[in-house]
Scaffold this active site. Sequence first.
Site, PDB file in Angstrom:
ATOM      1  N   GLY A 185      -2.835   8.814   2.555  1.00 31.35           N
ATOM      2  CA  GLY A 185      -1.008   6.941   2.018  1.00 31.35           C
ATOM      3  C   GLY A 185      -1.204   7.442   3.248  1.00 31.35           C
ATOM      4  O   GLY A 185      -1.500   6.483   3.584  1.00 31.35           O
ATOM      5  N   PHE A 186       0.112   8.087   3.455  1.00 29.43           N
ATOM      6  CA  PHE A 186       1.087   7.209   4.621  1.00 29.43           C
ATOM      7  C   PHE A 186       1.810   5.600   4.433  1.00 29.43           C
ATOM      8  O   PHE A 186       1.142   4.457   5.461  1.00 29.43           O
ATOM      9  CB  PHE A 186       0.342   7.610   5.578  1.00 29.43           C
ATOM     10  CG  PHE A 186       0.294   9.390   6.464  1.00 29.43           C
ATOM     11  CD1 PHE A 186       1.031   9.966   7.090  1.00 29.43           C
ATOM     12  CD2 PHE A 186      -0.795   9.338   6.331  1.00 29.43           C
ATOM     13  CE1 PHE A 186       1.460  10.955   6.813  1.00 29.43           C
ATOM     14  CE2 PHE A 186      -1.611  10.746   6.192  1.00 29.43           C
ATOM     15  CZ  PHE A 186       0.316  11.808   6.621  1.00 29.43           C
ATOM     16  N   HIS A 187       1.350   5.259   3.328  1.00 28.32           N
ATOM     17  CA  HIS A 187       2.721   4.152   3.027  1.00 28.32           C
ATOM     18  C   HIS A 187       2.960   3.903   2.100  1.00 28.32           C
ATOM     19  O   HIS A 187       3.451   4.752   1.006  1.00 28.32           O
ATOM     20  CB  HIS A 187       0.709   3.247   3.025  1.00 28.32           C
ATOM     21  CG  HIS A 187       0.501   2.920   1.248  1.00 28.32           C
ATOM     22  ND1 HIS A 187      -0.678   3.671   1.735  1.00 28.32           N
ATOM     23  CD2 HIS A 187       0.048   3.181   0.564  1.00 28.32           C
ATOM     24  CE1 HIS A 187      -1.662   3.881   0.420  1.00 28.32           C
ATOM     25  NE2 HIS A 187      -0.827   3.487   0.034  1.00 28.32           N
ATOM     26  N   ALA A 188       3.852   3.099   1.219  1.00 21.85           N
ATOM     27  CA  ALA A 188       4.703   1.874   0.756  1.00 21.85           C
ATOM     28  C   ALA A 188       3.777   0.791   0.126  1.00 21.85           C
ATOM     29  O   ALA A 188       3.012   0.254   0.613  1.00 21.85           O
ATOM     30  CB  ALA A 188       6.050   2.543   0.683  1.00 21.85           C
ATOM     31  N   ARG A 232       4.418   7.255   0.249  1.00 17.87           N
ATOM     32  CA  ARG A 232       3.643   8.617  -0.120  1.00 17.87           C
ATOM     33  C   ARG A 232       2.352   8.628   0.575  1.00 17.87           C
ATOM     34  O   ARG A 232       2.268   8.614   1.549  1.00 17.87           O
ATOM     35  CB  ARG A 232       2.935   7.882  -1.563  1.00 17.87           C
ATOM     36  CG  ARG A 232       1.883   7.540  -1.872  1.00 17.87           C
ATOM     37  CD  ARG A 232       1.644   5.976  -1.667  1.00 17.87           C
ATOM     38  NE  ARG A 232       2.767   5.334  -1.694  1.00 17.87           N
ATOM     39  CZ  ARG A 232       2.381   4.343  -3.325  1.00 17.87           C
ATOM     40  NH1 ARG A 232       1.221   4.120  -3.346  1.00 17.87           N
ATOM     41  NH2 ARG A 232       3.542   3.711  -3.733  1.00 17.87           N
TER      42      ARG A 232
END
Length: 139
Positions: free
Chosen positions: A47-50, A95
């Site tokens: 993830g590590f993104h929006a 997330r």
Amino acid sequence: MQSLLFKFQTIKDATGKLVAIEGLKDIPFEIKRVYYIYGVNEGARRGFHAHRELEQILICIHGSCKIMLDDGTNKTVVTLADPCHGLLVGKMIWREMFDFSRDAVLLVLASEPYNEADYIRNYDEFIRLVNAEVGVQND
Ligand code: TYD
């Protein structure tokens, strides 16, 4: 926080169980894309993104995993371990997915086709954009 746990109806008979999900009926958007994540290495975090506009429903259809959600102010962790539970992740939510069991299969229903331009992959930029939105709302 714009996230919500859905409980989908399970149709059971003597032979087993079935879950059916229809866009705009069981979930709040039309389904334009489906993808799934599996074979995640032990200890790996994804993830590590929006997303600017994308909405998604996350369903762990086998095994289990955890989802950390961050709206820029509050963080929460949801464990997904039931194939009839779907987690709605709205726009502008950072997330991270972790603690995947070896056998985990994470199914994702998405409101839009894949578009890299919709991703915010830098956390500092995410916080800047969230604060800019709050500023606009307070004007
Ligand atoms: P990414 O969304 O970053 O995965 P995760 O959030 O699970 O860490 O996507 C990983 C890679 O897969 C990236 O190179 C983009 C690609 N990808 C597609 O080509 N199509 C898709 O629909 C998705 C979700 C990812």
